[in-house]
Design a protein around this motif. Structure first.
Motif, PDB file in Angstrom:
ATOM      1  N   TYR A   8      11.251   5.631   0.376  1.00 48.93           N
ATOM      2  CA  TYR A   8      11.673   7.029   0.325  1.00 48.93           C
ATOM      3  C   TYR A   8      12.554   7.296  -0.902  1.00 48.93           C
ATOM      4  CZ  TYR A   8      10.504   6.697   5.280  1.00 48.93           C
ATOM      5  OH  TYR A   8       9.859   6.481   6.461  1.00 48.93           O
ATOM      6  N   ALA A   9      12.494   8.517  -1.397  1.00 52.92           N
ATOM      7  CA  ALA A   9      13.425   9.000  -2.422  1.00 52.92           C
ATOM      8  C   ALA A   9      14.003  10.306  -1.897  1.00 52.92           C
ATOM      9  CB  ALA A   9      12.718   9.228  -3.751  1.00 52.92           C
ATOM     10  N   LYS A  10      15.303  10.324  -1.734  1.00 52.14           N
ATOM     11  CA  LYS A  10      16.011  11.482  -1.157  1.00 52.14           C
ATOM     12  C   LYS A  10      15.378  11.893   0.173  1.00 52.14           C
ATOM     13  CE  LYS A  10      17.882  13.496  -5.353  1.00 52.14           C
ATOM     14  NZ  LYS A  10      18.000  14.697  -6.179  1.00 52.14           N
ATOM     15  N   GLY A  11      14.986  10.911   0.966  1.00 53.57           N
ATOM     16  CA  GLY A  11      14.429  11.180   2.286  1.00 53.57           C
ATOM     17  C   GLY A  11      12.963  11.571   2.300  1.00 53.57           C
ATOM     18  N   THR A  12      12.352  11.731   1.139  1.00 49.16           N
ATOM     19  CA  THR A  12      10.938  12.084   1.059  1.00 49.16           C
ATOM     20  C   THR A  12      10.109  10.812   0.937  1.00 49.16           C
ATOM     21  OG1 THR A  12      11.465  14.148  -0.061  1.00 49.16           O
ATOM     22  CG2 THR A  12       9.210  13.345  -0.299  1.00 49.16           C
ATOM     23  N   PRO A  13       9.103  10.635   1.791  1.00 49.80           N
ATOM     24  CA  PRO A  13       8.297   9.411   1.704  1.00 49.80           C
ATOM     25  C   PRO A  13       7.462   9.384   0.424  1.00 49.80           C
ATOM     26  CG  PRO A  13       7.443  10.872   3.415  1.00 49.80           C
ATOM     27  CD  PRO A  13       8.690  11.508   2.882  1.00 49.80           C
ATOM     28  N   LEU A  14       7.553   8.258  -0.281  1.00 53.03           N
ATOM     29  CA  LEU A  14       6.752   8.055  -1.485  1.00 53.03           C
ATOM     30  C   LEU A  14       5.579   7.123  -1.204  1.00 53.03           C
ATOM     31  CD1 LEU A  14       9.589   7.503  -4.100  1.00 53.03           C
ATOM     32  CD2 LEU A  14       8.399   9.628  -3.545  1.00 53.03           C
ATOM     33  N   TYR A  15       5.851   6.063  -0.465  1.00 57.35           N
ATOM     34  CA  TYR A  15       4.836   5.072  -0.082  1.00 57.35           C
ATOM     35  C   TYR A  15       5.079   4.698   1.369  1.00 57.35           C
ATOM     36  CZ  TYR A  15       4.347   4.311  -5.124  1.00 57.35           C
ATOM     37  OH  TYR A  15       4.152   4.465  -6.468  1.00 57.35           O
ATOM     38  N   TRP A  16       4.022   4.441   2.109  1.00 57.43           N
ATOM     39  CA  TRP A  16       4.185   4.000   3.490  1.00 57.43           C
ATOM     40  C   TRP A  16       3.125   2.965   3.819  1.00 57.43           C
ATOM     41  CZ3 TRP A  16       3.352   8.850   1.785  1.00 57.43           C
ATOM     42  CH2 TRP A  16       2.097   9.397   1.972  1.00 57.43           C
ATOM     43  N   ASN A  17       3.444   2.152   4.813  1.00 59.51           N
ATOM     44  CA  ASN A  17       2.576   1.068   5.290  1.00 59.51           C
ATOM     45  C   ASN A  17       2.188   0.091   4.193  1.00 59.51           C
ATOM     46  OD1 ASN A  17       2.610   2.012   7.940  1.00 59.51           O
ATOM     47  ND2 ASN A  17       0.907   3.395   7.553  1.00 59.51           N
ATOM     48  N   LEU A  18       3.154  -0.268   3.357  1.00 64.31           N
ATOM     49  CA  LEU A  18       2.907  -1.250   2.307  1.00 64.31           C
ATOM     50  C   LEU A  18       3.094  -2.655   2.867  1.00 64.31           C
ATOM     51  CD1 LEU A  18       4.959   0.312  -0.631  1.00 64.31           C
ATOM     52  CD2 LEU A  18       2.476   0.422  -0.293  1.00 64.31           C
ATOM     53  N   GLU A  19       2.174  -3.546   2.531  1.00 70.68           N
ATOM     54  CA  GLU A  19       2.355  -4.962   2.856  1.00 70.68           C
ATOM     55  C   GLU A  19       3.494  -5.484   1.983  1.00 70.68           C
ATOM     56  OE1 GLU A  19       0.704  -6.591   5.236  1.00 70.68           O
ATOM     57  OE2 GLU A  19      -0.441  -4.792   5.716  1.00 70.68           O
ATOM     58  N   GLU A  20       4.057  -6.636   2.350  1.00 71.59           N
ATOM     59  CA  GLU A  20       5.253  -7.139   1.677  1.00 71.59           C
ATOM     60  C   GLU A  20       5.070  -7.311   0.169  1.00 71.59           C
ATOM     61  OE1 GLU A  20       8.809 -10.339   2.356  1.00 71.59           O
ATOM     62  OE2 GLU A  20       7.113 -10.304   3.723  1.00 71.59           O
ATOM     63  N   GLU A  21       3.955  -7.852  -0.259  1.00 71.93           N
ATOM     64  CA  GLU A  21       3.728  -8.068  -1.691  1.00 71.93           C
ATOM     65  C   GLU A  21       3.669  -6.737  -2.452  1.00 71.93           C
ATOM     66  OE1 GLU A  21       0.481 -10.073  -4.710  1.00 71.93           O
ATOM     67  OE2 GLU A  21       0.474 -10.658  -2.603  1.00 71.93           O
ATOM     68  N   GLU A  22       2.933  -5.775  -1.916  1.00 69.84           N
ATOM     69  CA  GLU A  22       2.826  -4.466  -2.545  1.00 69.84           C
ATOM     70  C   GLU A  22       4.181  -3.752  -2.537  1.00 69.84           C
ATOM     71  OE1 GLU A  22       0.825  -1.398  -4.571  1.00 69.84           O
ATOM     72  OE2 GLU A  22       0.216  -3.444  -4.163  1.00 69.84           O
ATOM     73  N   TYR A  41      16.530  11.609  -9.913  1.00 66.58           N
ATOM     74  CA  TYR A  41      16.862  10.615  -8.894  1.00 66.58           C
ATOM     75  C   TYR A  41      17.785   9.546  -9.463  1.00 66.58           C
ATOM     76  CZ  TYR A  41      12.875  12.627  -6.466  1.00 66.58           C
ATOM     77  OH  TYR A  41      12.019  13.492  -5.848  1.00 66.58           O
ATOM     78  N   SER A  42      18.630   9.016  -8.583  1.00 63.76           N
ATOM     79  CA  SER A  42      19.457   7.864  -8.935  1.00 63.76           C
ATOM     80  C   SER A  42      19.078   6.709  -8.006  1.00 63.76           C
ATOM     81  CB  SER A  42      20.944   8.201  -8.778  1.00 63.76           C
ATOM     82  OG  SER A  42      21.259   8.401  -7.414  1.00 63.76           O
ATOM     83  N   ILE A  43      19.549   5.529  -8.327  1.00 61.67           N
ATOM     84  CA  ILE A  43      19.262   4.349  -7.506  1.00 61.67           C
ATOM     85  C   ILE A  43      19.676   4.598  -6.053  1.00 61.67           C
ATOM     86  CG2 ILE A  43      19.899   1.927  -7.106  1.00 61.67           C
ATOM     87  CD1 ILE A  43      18.096   2.146  -9.471  1.00 61.67           C
ATOM     88  N   GLU A  44      20.775   5.302  -5.864  1.00 64.17           N
ATOM     89  CA  GLU A  44      21.280   5.566  -4.512  1.00 64.17           C
ATOM     90  C   GLU A  44      20.335   6.460  -3.703  1.00 64.17           C
ATOM     91  OE1 GLU A  44      23.268   6.042  -7.300  1.00 64.17           O
ATOM     92  OE2 GLU A  44      24.266   4.108  -7.069  1.00 64.17           O
ATOM     93  N   ASP A  45      19.459   7.197  -4.379  1.00 63.54           N
ATOM     94  CA  ASP A  45      18.513   8.074  -3.688  1.00 63.54           C
ATOM     95  C   ASP A  45      17.332   7.315  -3.086  1.00 63.54           C
ATOM     96  OD1 ASP A  45      19.946  10.383  -4.336  1.00 63.54           O
ATOM     97  OD2 ASP A  45      18.907  10.584  -6.256  1.00 63.54           O
ATOM     98  N   LEU A  46      17.124   6.067  -3.514  1.00 64.02           N
ATOM     99  CA  LEU A  46      16.001   5.278  -3.032  1.00 64.02           C
ATOM    100  C   LEU A  46      16.401   4.466  -1.807  1.00 64.02           C
ATOM    101  CD1 LEU A  46      14.658   3.860  -6.409  1.00 64.02           C
ATOM    102  CD2 LEU A  46      13.819   5.849  -5.140  1.00 64.02           C
ATOM    103  N   ASP A  47      15.548   4.442  -0.820  1.00 62.32           N
ATOM    104  CA  ASP A  47      15.736   3.540   0.311  1.00 62.32           C
ATOM    105  C   ASP A  47      14.369   3.187   0.893  1.00 62.32           C
ATOM    106  OD1 ASP A  47      15.042   5.715   1.945  1.00 62.32           O
ATOM    107  OD2 ASP A  47      17.088   6.103   2.550  1.00 62.32           O
ATOM    108  N   TYR A  48      14.387   2.260   1.823  1.00 56.97           N
ATOM    109  CA  TYR A  48      13.139   1.834   2.444  1.00 56.97           C
ATOM    110  C   TYR A  48      13.347   1.515   3.906  1.00 56.97           C
ATOM    111  CZ  TYR A  48      14.789  -3.011   1.940  1.00 56.97           C
ATOM    112  OH  TYR A  48      15.513  -4.170   2.011  1.00 56.97           O
TER     113      TYR A  48
END
Length: 67
Positions: A8-22, A41-48
């Motif tokens: 997610y970036a700022k709570g918006t999903p960017l990628y979902w259901n990624l396997e660990e390598e991806e 965006y800043s680093i703090e805006d990214l989470d998973y």
């Protein structure tokens, strides 16, 4: 038990259901881009979120991790 990841970036999903390598590839790319490029965006805006599929128990377990 298998794991997938949502990014997610700022709570918006960017990628979902990624396997660990991806997930590892995408996470490195995103953190590098945000760190090097001028974006809104800043680093703090990214989470998973790590999602574990517990097939033996027939349920999903969600564990959220912030950067």
């Amino acid at each position: 038990m298998s794991k997938t990841y949502h990014i997610y970036a700022k709570g918006t999903p960017l990628y979902w259901n990624l396997e660990e390598e991806e997930f590892s590839i995408r996470w490195r790319e995103l953190t590098a881009m945000v760190g090097l490029m001028k974006t809104e965006y800043s680093i703090e805006d990214l989470d998973y979120e790590e999602v574990s599929d517990m097939k033996n128990e027939g349920s999903l377990s969600y564990t959220e991790h912030s950067y």
